[in-house]
Design a protein around this motif. Structure first.
Motif, PDB file in Angstrom:
ATOM      1  N   ASN A   1       0.833  -1.195   0.000  1.00  0.00           N
ATOM      2  CA  ASN A   1       0.000   0.000   0.000  1.00  0.00           C
ATOM      3  C   ASN A   1       0.872   1.252   0.000  1.00  0.00           C
ATOM      4  N   TRP A   2       0.797   2.038  -1.031  1.00  0.00           N
ATOM      5  CA  TRP A   2       1.549   3.277  -1.136  1.00  0.00           C
ATOM      6  C   TRP A   2       1.053   4.266  -0.091  1.00  0.00           C
ATOM      7  N   GLY A   3       1.943   4.740   0.767  1.00  0.00           N
ATOM      8  CA  GLY A   3       1.569   5.725   1.765  1.00  0.00           C
ATOM      9  C   GLY A   3       0.866   5.172   2.975  1.00  0.00           C
ATOM     10  N   ALA A   4       0.750   3.847   3.085  1.00  0.00           N
ATOM     11  CA  ALA A   4       0.114   3.237   4.250  1.00  0.00           C
ATOM     12  C   ALA A   4       1.098   3.228   5.414  1.00  0.00           C
ATOM     13  N   ALA A   5       0.568   3.220   6.620  1.00  0.00           N
ATOM     14  CA  ALA A   5       1.411   3.191   7.819  1.00  0.00           C
ATOM     15  C   ALA A   5       1.245   1.847   8.523  1.00  0.00           C
ATOM     16  N   TYR A   6       2.370   1.287   8.965  1.00  0.00           N
ATOM     17  CA  TYR A   6       2.386   0.047   9.734  1.00  0.00           C
ATOM     18  C   TYR A   6       3.240   0.282  10.963  1.00  0.00           C
ATOM     19  N   ALA A   7       2.875  -0.355  12.075  1.00  0.00           N
ATOM     20  CA  ALA A   7       3.629  -0.176  13.315  1.00  0.00           C
ATOM     21  C   ALA A   7       3.650  -1.487  14.091  1.00  0.00           C
ATOM     22  N   TRP A   8       4.699  -1.667  14.901  1.00  0.00           N
ATOM     23  CA  TRP A   8       4.791  -2.813  15.786  1.00  0.00           C
ATOM     24  C   TRP A   8       5.768  -2.486  16.890  1.00  0.00           C
ATOM     25  N   GLY A   9       5.675  -3.242  17.990  1.00  0.00           N
ATOM     26  CA  GLY A   9       6.539  -3.030  19.144  1.00  0.00           C
ATOM     27  C   GLY A   9       5.730  -2.724  20.392  1.00  0.00           C
ATOM     28  N   LEU A  16       1.726   3.306  18.922  1.00  0.00           N
ATOM     29  CA  LEU A  16       1.589   2.635  17.629  1.00  0.00           C
ATOM     30  C   LEU A  16       0.415   3.188  16.825  1.00  0.00           C
ATOM     31  N   GLY A  17      -0.510   3.864  17.492  1.00  0.00           N
ATOM     32  CA  GLY A  17      -1.641   4.458  16.784  1.00  0.00           C
ATOM     33  C   GLY A  17      -2.712   3.461  16.389  1.00  0.00           C
ATOM     34  N   PRO A  27       4.081  -6.455  12.192  1.00  0.00           N
ATOM     35  CA  PRO A  27       3.558  -5.201  11.639  1.00  0.00           C
ATOM     36  C   PRO A  27       2.028  -5.181  11.626  1.00  0.00           C
ATOM     37  N   GLN A  28       1.487  -4.079  12.089  1.00  0.00           N
ATOM     38  CA  GLN A  28       0.044  -3.878  12.175  1.00  0.00           C
ATOM     39  C   GLN A  28      -0.311  -2.653  11.344  1.00  0.00           C
ATOM     40  N   PHE A  29      -1.296  -2.783  10.457  1.00  0.00           N
ATOM     41  CA  PHE A  29      -1.769  -1.648   9.682  1.00  0.00           C
ATOM     42  C   PHE A  29      -2.326  -0.587  10.629  1.00  0.00           C
ATOM     43  N   VAL A  30      -1.973   0.680  10.390  1.00  0.00           N
ATOM     44  CA  VAL A  30      -2.470   1.795  11.187  1.00  0.00           C
ATOM     45  C   VAL A  30      -3.354   2.655  10.288  1.00  0.00           C
ATOM     46  N   ALA A  31      -4.596   2.764  10.656  1.00  0.00           N
ATOM     47  CA  ALA A  31      -5.542   3.563   9.871  1.00  0.00           C
ATOM     48  C   ALA A  31      -5.286   5.046  10.117  1.00  0.00           C
ATOM     49  N   LEU A  32      -4.975   5.767   9.057  1.00  0.00           N
ATOM     50  CA  LEU A  32      -4.793   7.208   9.143  1.00  0.00           C
ATOM     51  C   LEU A  32      -6.140   7.873   8.847  1.00  0.00           C
ATOM     52  N   PRO A  33      -6.402   9.040   9.439  1.00  0.00           N
ATOM     53  CA  PRO A  33      -7.662   9.722   9.129  1.00  0.00           C
ATOM     54  C   PRO A  33      -7.795   9.925   7.618  1.00  0.00           C
ATOM     55  N   ARG A  34      -8.985   9.726   7.083  1.00  0.00           N
ATOM     56  CA  ARG A  34      -9.200   9.825   5.636  1.00  0.00           C
ATOM     57  C   ARG A  34      -8.779  11.169   5.064  1.00  0.00           C
ATOM     58  N   SER A  36      -6.320  12.935   5.882  1.00  0.00           N
ATOM     59  CA  SER A  36      -4.898  13.222   6.045  1.00  0.00           C
ATOM     60  C   SER A  36      -4.055  12.971   4.806  1.00  0.00           C
ATOM     61  N   GLY A  37      -4.378  11.986   4.006  1.00  0.00           N
ATOM     62  CA  GLY A  37      -3.545  11.628   2.876  1.00  0.00           C
ATOM     63  C   GLY A  37      -2.509  10.596   3.264  1.00  0.00           C
ATOM     64  N   PRO A  38      -1.686  10.140   2.304  1.00  0.00           N
ATOM     65  CA  PRO A  38      -0.714   9.079   2.569  1.00  0.00           C
ATOM     66  C   PRO A  38       0.473   9.549   3.410  1.00  0.00           C
ATOM     67  N   ALA A  39       1.051   8.601   4.135  1.00  0.00           N
ATOM     68  CA  ALA A  39       2.231   8.871   4.964  1.00  0.00           C
ATOM     69  C   ALA A  39       3.481   8.959   4.096  1.00  0.00           C
ATOM     70  N   ALA A  40       4.393   9.849   4.467  1.00  0.00           N
ATOM     71  CA  ALA A  40       5.692   9.958   3.793  1.00  0.00           C
ATOM     72  C   ALA A  40       6.799   9.386   4.670  1.00  0.00           C
ATOM     73  N   SER A  41       6.733   9.647   5.983  1.00  0.00           N
ATOM     74  CA  SER A  41       7.753   9.147   6.909  1.00  0.00           C
ATOM     75  C   SER A  41       7.181   9.111   8.316  1.00  0.00           C
ATOM     76  N   VAL A  42       7.885   8.402   9.189  1.00  0.00           N
ATOM     77  CA  VAL A  42       7.484   8.263  10.584  1.00  0.00           C
ATOM     78  C   VAL A  42       8.691   8.566  11.451  1.00  0.00           C
ATOM     79  N   GLU A  43       8.482   9.324  12.505  1.00  0.00           N
ATOM     80  CA  GLU A  43       9.530   9.634  13.479  1.00  0.00           C
ATOM     81  C   GLU A  43       9.037   9.205  14.854  1.00  0.00           C
ATOM     82  N   CYS A  44       9.919   8.639  15.661  1.00  0.00           N
ATOM     83  CA  CYS A  44       9.540   8.161  16.987  1.00  0.00           C
ATOM     84  C   CYS A  44      10.382   8.815  18.069  1.00  0.00           C
ATOM     85  N   GLY A  45       9.714   9.182  19.155  1.00  0.00           N
ATOM     86  CA  GLY A  45      10.369   9.671  20.355  1.00  0.00           C
ATOM     87  C   GLY A  45      10.112   8.662  21.459  1.00  0.00           C
ATOM     88  N   PHE A  46      10.290   9.078  22.720  1.00  0.00           N
ATOM     89  CA  PHE A  46       9.988   8.180  23.827  1.00  0.00           C
ATOM     90  C   PHE A  46       8.481   8.072  23.984  1.00  0.00           C
TER      91      PHE A  46
END
Length: 186
Positions: A1-9, A16-17, A27-34, A36-46
């Motif tokens: 999926n182009w622009g889809a977000a997946y998370a795990w941990g 993880l959203g 990996p778990q699919f993360v539903a983004l608000p309709r 919002s559009g596709p994801a480009a990148s993900v950044e993680c903090g604590f």
């Protein structure tokens, strides 16, 4: 999926959203608000995550202590934990990014996360910081009274976010818990 977000941990704070606080080993699919559009990148903090979107928007989820997700604690998307912490269990529009764009930028160009703070760069070359600021992570401030936190290792420090500043000066909001520094990237 182009622009889809997946998370795990680990997911104790909803970072993880996925809408809950259950950790995931796969990996778990993360539903983004309709809208919002596709994801480009993900950044993680604590215990928090920022999702930078292809359209220049930003979503956030997870542990929102000190405004590190860029969303006010009283946002309707906030869930309060049994310990009284503000949690965003699903990707939520980042208020700090929206306010940066309302101040003249057309879009967010990049995002980055530290342990308890985050920042973004807009297309007009400005940097916006938000989150924990006990060690001046969100840029130096005028004096120790506005730095907050006293420099100890607990996470109960004053945060920085959401209040636009003139000429890069720092100032506190009415609740003494939020502050934003705005500086030119150059």
């Amino acid at each position: 999926n182009w622009g889809a977000a997946y998370a795990w941990g680990a997911n104790a704070f909803g970072m993880l959203g996925t809408g809950d606080r259950l950790s995931r080993c796969k990996p778990q699919f993360v539903a983004l608000p309709r809208v919002s559009g596709p994801a480009a990148s993900v950044e993680c903090g604590f215990a928090f995550t920022l999702v930078h979107l292809r359209n220049g928007g930003v979503l956030s989820c997870g542990f929102n202590r000190n405004g590190r997700c860029g969303v006010p604690a009283d946002d309707p998307a906030t869930t309060v934990s049994e310990d009284g912490d503000a949690l965003l269990l699903r990707p939520t529009p980042c208020t700090a990014a929206a306010e940066a764009c309302a101040a003249g930028a057309r879009r967010v160009r990049s995002v980055a996360c530290g342990s308890g703070h985050a920042g973004l760069v807009t297309d007009d070359g400005r940097v916006r910081m938000f989150g924990r600021n006990d060690r001046r992570q969100c840029f130096p401030v005028r004096d120790a009274a506005t730095a907050g936190g006293g420099g100890d290792d607990d996470d109960d420090d004053d945060g920085c976010m959401l209040e636009e500043k003139d000429e890069g000066a720092a100032e506190e909001d009415d609740d003494d818990d939020c502050m934003l520094e705005e500086n030119d990237e150059q």
